[in-house]
Write an enzyme that holds these catalytic residues in place. Structure first.
Site, mmCIF file in Angstrom:
data_model
loop_
_atom_site.group_PDB
_atom_site.id
_atom_site.type_symbol
_atom_site.label_atom_id
_atom_site.label_comp_id
_atom_site.label_asym_id
_atom_site.label_seq_id
_atom_site.Cartn_x
_atom_site.Cartn_y
_atom_site.Cartn_z
ATOM 1 N N THR A 1 -1.413 5.922 2.144
ATOM 2 C CA THR A 1 -3.088 5.250 2.379
ATOM 3 C C THR A 1 -2.830 3.737 3.637
ATOM 4 O O THR A 1 -1.589 3.267 4.018
ATOM 5 C CB THR A 1 -3.494 4.162 0.657
ATOM 6 O OG1 THR A 1 -2.314 4.696 -0.319
ATOM 7 C CG2 THR A 1 -4.365 2.972 0.690
ATOM 8 N N LEU B 1 1.181 -1.021 -0.110
ATOM 9 C CA LEU B 1 -0.052 -0.126 0.390
ATOM 10 C C LEU B 1 0.986 1.385 0.163
ATOM 11 O O LEU B 1 1.837 1.359 0.490
ATOM 12 C CB LEU B 1 -1.344 -0.006 1.129
ATOM 13 C CG LEU B 1 -1.893 -0.707 1.402
ATOM 14 C CD1 LEU B 1 -2.415 -1.213 2.350
ATOM 15 C CD2 LEU B 1 -2.926 -1.251 -0.153
ATOM 16 N N ASP B 2 0.620 2.245 -0.361
ATOM 17 C CA ASP B 2 1.330 3.691 -0.739
ATOM 18 C C ASP B 2 1.225 4.264 0.759
ATOM 19 O O ASP B 2 0.517 3.707 1.308
ATOM 20 C CB ASP B 2 0.387 4.208 -1.729
ATOM 21 C CG ASP B 2 0.513 4.079 -2.785
ATOM 22 O OD1 ASP B 2 1.190 3.611 -3.928
ATOM 23 O OD2 ASP B 2 -0.790 4.993 -3.281
ATOM 24 N N ARG B 3 2.486 4.644 1.074
ATOM 25 C CA ARG B 3 2.602 5.521 2.164
ATOM 26 C C ARG B 3 1.128 5.995 2.780
ATOM 27 O O ARG B 3 1.091 5.868 4.359
ATOM 28 C CB ARG B 3 3.353 6.136 2.306
ATOM 29 C CG ARG B 3 3.800 6.898 3.771
ATOM 30 C CD ARG B 3 5.072 8.199 3.807
ATOM 31 N NE ARG B 3 5.772 8.555 4.921
ATOM 32 C CZ ARG B 3 6.682 9.739 4.890
ATOM 33 N NH1 ARG B 3 7.095 9.800 4.138
ATOM 34 N NH2 ARG B 3 6.936 10.424 6.037
ATOM 35 N N ARG C 1 -5.271 5.587 -6.923
ATOM 36 C CA ARG C 1 -4.722 7.332 -7.563
ATOM 37 C C ARG C 1 -5.388 7.667 -9.161
ATOM 38 O O ARG C 1 -5.115 8.609 -9.356
ATOM 39 C CB ARG C 1 -4.133 7.619 -6.934
ATOM 40 C CG ARG C 1 -3.824 7.010 -5.730
ATOM 41 C CD ARG C 1 -2.506 7.121 -4.354
ATOM 42 N NE ARG C 1 -1.427 8.580 -4.920
ATOM 43 C CZ ARG C 1 -0.958 8.775 -4.360
ATOM 44 N NH1 ARG C 1 0.185 7.098 -4.275
ATOM 45 N NH2 ARG C 1 -0.093 10.018 -4.143
#
Length: 319
Positions: free
Chosen positions: A141, A137-139, A238
């Site tokens: 998120t 997961l992105d930072r 995104r």
């Protein structure tokens, strides 16, 4: 380090290197073979091979079969909600702001550092900086992730992700009106003008599919959307939502931060990260095949924004 040497017979000519070795060695999965090739541990006639190298009869292939590296990343006593754990997997609810694994600029304070404190039997197959990590997961998120605790679980989970057998649903607040049922089917690749970004218009890209499942609208300005992804590309939600003119609120990288915000929407100015949360994760247990499903409620920072938006959305009560 054990070494395997294989000679290409005539009936295997014109076969890809990775496929040939998967069959020839038998006990090593194709993903492991591809990792060994990438790390330079597979030589074809003395030269490093490529996964898609087409073989010729008589070639000699040498494979250094290294055991998965134990992690050298330090364990850190960081808070990390663990929702489920058995001898094969652990399911965590990653906080926003936490990087998944150590990388340039983030040598510590990551989810892997926290996992090594809370879990002492992680797989090393992902590499010493990514023990047990199957997806990311992105930072910014928050939400659900499954981590493998042994190599068999890692391989089986990786195959499920590859075969699109894992159900992943996110909650996103986006700008504008988005209709439920909309499907975004645009390949994603590295943005040639900015290496930190991905793009739905990149020349070299990979298939990506995103679907809007349910929505709650705040006038014509904002939509709260449940979003399902059928692939797992970097920044996929995104990028896709931004590409159709509906960026995730708070996402500075993809156009989700606005300078002028009407008073009834000013709650979104409180956001310190993109309004994106991995809310549901369902998959088969990698060893016994049970169907597992996990849900995660929105974290407090996102709930606070929604409550204020809904307060403005309600019609005034008559005395």
């Amino acid at each position: 380090m054990p070494t395997e040497t294989v000679t290409v017979e005539a009936d295997a000519e014109e076969t890809r290197l990775d496929r040939f070795l998967t069959t020839a060695l038998g006990t090593i999965s194709r993903s492991q073979i591809q990792r060994l090739i990438k790390e330079g541990q597979v030589l074809v006639d003395g030269r490093p091979g490529r996964p898609n190298l087409v073989l010729k009869a008589g070639q000699t292939i040498t494979v250094d079969v290294a055991e998965p590296s134990p992690s050298k990343v330090a364990a850190e006593p960081l808070p990390l909600p663990i929702l489920y754990q058995d001898e094969d997997i652990v399911v965590v609810d990653k906080p926003a702001g936490m990087v998944v694994h150590p990388a340039a600029g983030h040598p510590s304070g990551t989810m892997v550092n926290a996992l090594l404190h809370h879990v002492d039997d992680l797989s090393g197959i992902g590499g010493e900086k990514r023990p047990g990590i199957v997806h990311r997961l992105d930072r910014g998120t928050s939400g659900l992730m499954v981590v493998a605790k042994n190599d068999a679980a890692h391989e089986a989970l990786a195959q499920q992700f590859h075969d699109r057998q894992v159900d992943k649903e996110y909650v996103a607040l986006v700008w504008g009106e988005v209709q439920p049922g909309r499907r975004i089917d645009s390949p994603i690749g590295r943005d040639p003008g900015d290496r930190k970004k991905m793009s739905a218009r990149a020349h070299r890209s990979r298939e990506a599919v995103t679907r809007i499942v349910r929505t709650e609208r705040f006038g014509r300005a904002l939509t709260l959307a449940a979003v399902a992804i059928h692939t797992g590309r970097t920044h996929q939600i995104r990028v896709h939502l931004s590409s159709i003119g509906h960026p995730v609120v708070g996402d500075a990288l993809y156009g989700g931060v606005k300078r002028r915000i009407p008073g009834d929407l000013r709650a979104v100015a409180r956001l310190e990260r993109p309004f994106l949360h991995a809310a549901r994760l369902a998959f088969k247990h990698p060893i016994d095949g049970r169907r597992l499903e996990f849900t995660s409620p929105l974290p407090a920072d996102l709930v606070a924004v929604l409550e204020l938006l809904r307060e403005h959305k309600r019609p005034p009560q008559t005395p």
